[in-house]
Design a protein around this motif. Structure first.
Motif: not given
Lengths: 113, 115
Positions: B9, B88, B90, B106-108, B111
């Motif tokens: 993430k 970020f 995606l 989409f994924g989350d 970053r």
């Protein structure tokens, strides 16, 4: 080339106000049109779509109508909530590039209680 | 549940280092995409793949590389040649690739920051 133009943000409204976020497009052929929503720190979620002229997409109280005569796909909601605060993206599937998505710049929506 | 998983993430890169962002999908989608999003900006396409073992450059491919050895996986490497990698990232997928009315999923996001 084909393109999508969204109204600039941020758009700030009070809870229960009426929302309109403008989206206009330039495209040859017959693209599909999409609205996505992005909450802070997350990916994009499909909100609604319309695949041909005069189609109305709707979801969670949001609506948008595919208007070929005005090349528009404006997002509307009758009564917004604080939880609707997010960034909203308009997109079209580009007939000239095997239907890749062309994205608007996004409109940040802030709803105050 | 079917979906797209991006990891990690959060990711930090040192100067001169290559880093790889993972994207895995179990939607059985043929097409996969990588986008970059900068603060307050829209999405810019880095690379996309419409079938295994094939991929094409998007609008901002310089400093990035990808592979598509398996249908479910589309990793993105941010190389040291990418001088401003903080953003970020995606990952998205779609099926079938050339269908006008099909949305991207989409994924989350990951970053990435420079140390």
């Amino acid at each position: 080339g084909n393109s999508v133009t969204q109204m600039e943000g941020p758009v700030t409204l009070s809870e229960e106000a009426f929302l309109t976020i403008n989206c206009t497009y330039t495209a040859t052929g017959y693209p599909s049109l999409f609205w996505y929503v992005q909450y802070p720190g997350e990916g994009l979620q499909l909100l609604l779509k319309a695949t041909k002229a005069d189609d109305k997409g709707s979801n969670k109280g949001f609506e948008a109508t595919y208007r070929k005569e005005t090349t528009s796909f404006h997002l509307e909601k009758g009564s917004v909530q604080v939880s609707d605060s997010a960034v909203y993206f308009c997109a079209l599937s580009d007939p000239d590039s095997n239907y890749q998505l062309i994205w608007g710049a996004g409109t940040k929506l802030i709803i105050k209680p | 549940d079917g979906g797209i998983t991006q990891s990690p993430k959060y990711l930090f890169r040192k100067e001169g280092q290559n880093v790889t962002l993972s994207c895995e999908q179990n939607l059985n989608h043929d097409a996969m995409y990588w986008y970059r999003q900068d603060p307050g900006q829209g999405l810019r396409l880095i690379y996309y793949s419409q079938i295994v073992n094939d991929f094409q450059k998007g609008d901002i491919a310089e400093g990035y590389s990808v592979s598509r050895e398996k249908k479910e996986s589309f990793p993105l490497t941010v190389t040291s040649a990418q001088k401003n990698p903080t953003a970020f990232y995606l990952c998205a997928s779609r099926h079938p690739p050339g269908a006008s009315n099909q949305p991207q999923h989409f994924g989350d996001g990951t970053r990435l920051s420079i140390l």
